[in-house]
Design an enzyme around this catalytic site. Structure first.
Site, PDB file in Angstrom:
ATOM      1  N   SER B  19       0.832  -1.091   0.182  1.00  0.00           N
ATOM      2  CA  SER B  19       0.124  -0.079   0.052  1.00  0.00           C
ATOM      3  C   SER B  19       0.903   1.164  -0.054  1.00  0.00           C
ATOM      4  CB  SER B  19      -0.928  -0.083   1.197  1.00  0.00           C
ATOM      5  OG  SER B  19      -0.307   0.151   2.413  1.00  0.00           O
ATOM      6  N   SER B  44      -4.010   3.967   0.639  1.00  0.00           N
ATOM      7  CA  SER B  44      -4.776   3.797   1.580  1.00  0.00           C
ATOM      8  C   SER B  44      -6.244   4.842   1.376  1.00  0.00           C
ATOM      9  CB  SER B  44      -4.322   4.169   3.023  1.00  0.00           C
ATOM     10  OG  SER B  44      -3.362   3.028   3.307  1.00  0.00           O
ATOM     11  N   GLY B  70       1.972  11.287   3.663  1.00  0.00           N
ATOM     12  CA  GLY B  70       0.862  11.927   4.348  1.00  0.00           C
ATOM     13  C   GLY B  70      -0.550  11.590   3.998  1.00  0.00           C
ATOM     14  N   LEU B  71      -0.577  10.403   3.402  1.00  0.00           N
ATOM     15  CA  LEU B  71      -2.039   9.765   3.218  1.00  0.00           C
ATOM     16  C   LEU B  71      -2.719  10.316   2.482  1.00  0.00           C
ATOM     17  CD1 LEU B  71      -2.763   8.125   6.698  1.00  0.00           C
ATOM     18  CD2 LEU B  71      -2.106   7.037   4.678  1.00  0.00           C
ATOM     19  N   ASN B 123      -5.083   0.232   7.793  1.00  0.00           N
ATOM     20  CA  ASN B 123      -3.786   0.974   7.838  1.00  0.00           C
ATOM     21  C   ASN B 123      -4.016   1.692   9.185  1.00  0.00           C
ATOM     22  OD1 ASN B 123      -1.251   2.477   7.705  1.00  0.00           O
ATOM     23  ND2 ASN B 123      -1.578   3.483   5.940  1.00  0.00           N
ATOM     24  N   CYS B 126       0.419   4.444   9.946  1.00  0.00           N
ATOM     25  CA  CYS B 126       1.100   5.214   9.294  1.00  0.00           C
ATOM     26  C   CYS B 126       1.896   6.220  10.055  1.00  0.00           C
ATOM     27  CB  CYS B 126       0.338   6.004   8.116  1.00  0.00           C
ATOM     28  SG  CYS B 126       0.978   7.246   7.440  1.00  0.00           S
ATOM     29  N   ILE B 186       5.814  -4.885   7.831  1.00  0.00           N
ATOM     30  CA  ILE B 186       5.694  -3.758   8.706  1.00  0.00           C
ATOM     31  C   ILE B 186       5.413  -2.572   7.870  1.00  0.00           C
ATOM     32  CG2 ILE B 186       7.155  -4.670  10.514  1.00  0.00           C
ATOM     33  CD1 ILE B 186       9.551  -3.142   9.320  1.00  0.00           C
ATOM     34  N   ASN B 187       4.977  -1.442   8.397  1.00  0.00           N
ATOM     35  CA  ASN B 187       4.844  -0.136   7.663  1.00  0.00           C
ATOM     36  C   ASN B 187       6.446   0.367   8.040  1.00  0.00           C
ATOM     37  OD1 ASN B 187       3.987   2.306   6.897  1.00  0.00           O
ATOM     38  ND2 ASN B 187       1.857   1.743   7.654  1.00  0.00           N
ATOM     39  N   GLY B 212      12.784   0.288   2.344  1.00  0.00           N
ATOM     40  CA  GLY B 212      13.645  -0.407   1.374  1.00  0.00           C
ATOM     41  C   GLY B 212      14.719  -1.393   2.149  1.00  0.00           C
TER      42      GLY B 212
END
Lengths: 267, 294
Positions: B19, B44, B70-71, B123, B126, B186-187, B212
């Site tokens: 995502s 998201s 920032g979504l 989510n 974030c 994981i985020n 990464g």
């Protein structure tokens, strides 16, 4: 990470645009773009409008917050840069370059690389024709046996009319490629004319740019990424790009008509 | 050889578009599908239109990316024909959802039911939103959220967890107890990086999350911790860019492997490339199915 460049010179180009001469070396392929960063304000994509050994020029139209802030900078200010990024122009001789408004900026480096070609430069009036009195440009055009045709909407300089009307007259079977940059409405018309005449077109597009490296999806146009697959697209790509000439996305990702996108962007 | 099942959904590859990466439109997600992804995740989707942060919002760093996008979202009621076109996507679709309150999540999840995504990702992790992480770091709130969302969803629910906490196993356990069908982890890993010359934060938001290869080992450790805590399947991600990385993630206990920043380092066809690399490793090591890799 961003490299840092000092502003060496600021040149007023038109009532709505300025050029910054920045110091530093850049490895750049024709038609690529850079991300200019003004800490605390924003970071936006721009073309390089002239490249020299240890300096380069960026021409900026004063539209939104960022471009207005940048045109108010003073000589010596340091600004950040990422890039150059993207896929650019492939220069071919015996071509036509159609540049509308600020679309003349990315055309300059292209003019250095093509011969026996015609540049059609358009703007709404004489005062908005970029680099009109730039002697370097005149020399550059002559050096490669290129020529330039000006046109303005109000007829205050050159031919009265649009670039596309001039293109219609000049395009012929000997035209190798038509390069174009400027308002997308114009680009679309140039492309359609090229399709009709079966001549290759290479068009430089713009969309809302965030990452500039092909991951965030902000600049999608159909299934193409303007930052990574473009900003210069071939006829083959343009044919498949469903959003080209029709839709763009706002900063939120909301899909809107092209006209709404441009008025949003200019705020 | 590399087909698999996840929450009873059949996938032709264990690789999933993460995502936040490219998932802005059906057209671009289909291009990712054509390039070998087994499933794709949308960006998201939030309750109302949100622009996200100013630029720089994504930037290259050594061995990874650093972002605080920032979504951005058009808002779930504002997506035009995108939702209706989801059915055109050639692989299973994971719809990622975020909200500022449990009510937000419930409304969006309920609304999305008729568009039939294969899985809904919550989510809750974030790091780049002032109120985004409170769910993901609190076992109690996470549990309440999952229960509330499960009550309105016939589609499998998969919370995406943050590594920016010291109890990811416990949070995963709470998710499982509350009815979650899978876990995604994981985020990004939260960090503040300052520009060495200008002495200002690299990103407009000030802080951000790194992703990464630089976080791959953190991701592996967190996925192992979750594996020990729960029985539900895991979509493991964080720094996966090669077949070898993917196999290691499977060995850590994941069933599916997400790819995000790898799209930057190896291109949109990274999915195709990693699929081939996985097949080669399987051949070499004598695995016939992904299930044998443990």
């Amino acid at each position: 990470m961003q490299t840092i460049h000092k502003i060496k010179k600021i040149i007023r180009e038109t009532p709505k645009s300025v050029s910054l001469i920045l110091d530093g070396k850049i490895t750049y392929q024709l038609g690529q773009f850079i991300m200019l960063w003004l800490p605390g304000v924003d970071e936006k994509p721009f073309a390089i409008s002239y490249l020299d050994k240890d300096e380069f020029r960026v021409t900026i139209e004063e539209k939104g917050n960022f471009t207005k802030a940048i045109s108010n900078l003073i000589i010596g200010t340091q600004i950040g840069l990422r890039g150059p990024y993207g896929h650019g122009f492939e220069p071919k001789d015996n071509s036509i370059i159609v540049a509308g408004g600020l679309g003349m900026a990315p055309a300059i480096e292209l003019i250095k690389k093509v011969k026996n070609s015609t540049i059609i430069q358009g703007a709404k009036s004489k005062e908005f024709l970029l680099y009109l009195n730039d002697e370097n440009l005149t020399k550059l055009i002559e050096k490669n046996k290129n020529k330039i045709v000006h046109c303005t909407d109000d007829g205050s300089f050159g031919i009265r009319g649009f670039t596309t009307q001039v293109l219609k007259k000049l395009i012929n079977k000997q035209t190798k490629t038509v390069y174009t940059c400027g308002p997308e409405v114009m680009i679309k018309k140039v492309f359609e004319l090229c399709e009709k005449k079966k001549i290759e077109c290479q068009a430089s597009l713009e969309r809302m740019m965030k990452c500039a490296i092909g991951v965030c999806g902000s600049c999608v146009c159909g299934d193409q990424l303007v930052c990574k697959d473009g900003p210069v697209f071939s006829s083959e790509q343009l044919r498949k790009m469903k959003d080209f000439g029709k839709y763009a996305r706002l900063k939120s990702g909301k899909k809107v008509a092209l006209s709404e996108y441009f008025s949003y962007r200019d705020q | 050889m590399i087909n698999t099942t996840f929450c009873k959904i059949e996938l032709q590859s264990p690789l999933v578009l993460a995502s936040g990466i490219l998932g802005t439109s059906v057209d671009i997600m289909n291009r990712v599908a054509e390039n070998g992804a087994g499933a794709v995740t949308t960006k998201s989707i939030g309750p109302i239109e949100r622009q996200g942060h100013n630029n720089p919002s994504v930037i290259e760093i050594e061995n990874g990316l650093y972002n605080a996008v920032g979504l951005p979202t058009p808002g779930y009621l504002n997506m035009g024909d995108e939702l209706k076109r989801w059915k055109e996507i050639k692989v299973p679709l994971i719809a990622s959802v975020y909200g500022s309150s449990i009510r937000d999540y419930v409304h969006i999840v309920e609304y999305l039911q008729k568009y039939k995504p294969s899985i809904i990702e919550l989510n809750i992790s974030c790091p780049n939103k002032d109120d985004g992480m409170m769910f993901g770091a609190s076992p109690r709130l996470t549990s309440q959220l999952v229960r509330a969302v499960k009550a309105v969803s016939s589609i499998p629910i998969m919370p995406k967890l943050t590594p920016n906490c010291d109890n990811i196993g416990r949070i995963a356990k709470e998710c499982e107890k509350s009815g979650a069908d899978a876990i995604c982890a994981i985020n990004t890993v939260q960090k503040t990086i300052i520009h060495p010359e200008l002495k200002v934060p690299l990103l407009a938001y000030g802080k951000g999350g790194i992703s990464g290869p630089i976080i791959r080992e953190i991701a592996l450790e967190k996925v192992k911790e979750i594996r020990e805590a729960v029985k539900i399947p895991i979509l493991g991600l964080g720094g996966i860019t090669t077949g070898e990385d993917a196999i290691e993630m499977l060995k850590a206990g994941a069933t599916l492997v997400g790819i995000g920043s790898g799209v930057y380092s190896r291109g949109i066809d990274i999915f195709k490339k990693v699929n081939e690399e996985i097949k080669q490793i399987m051949k070499k090591e004598g695995y016939k199915t992904l299930g044998e890799i443990k």
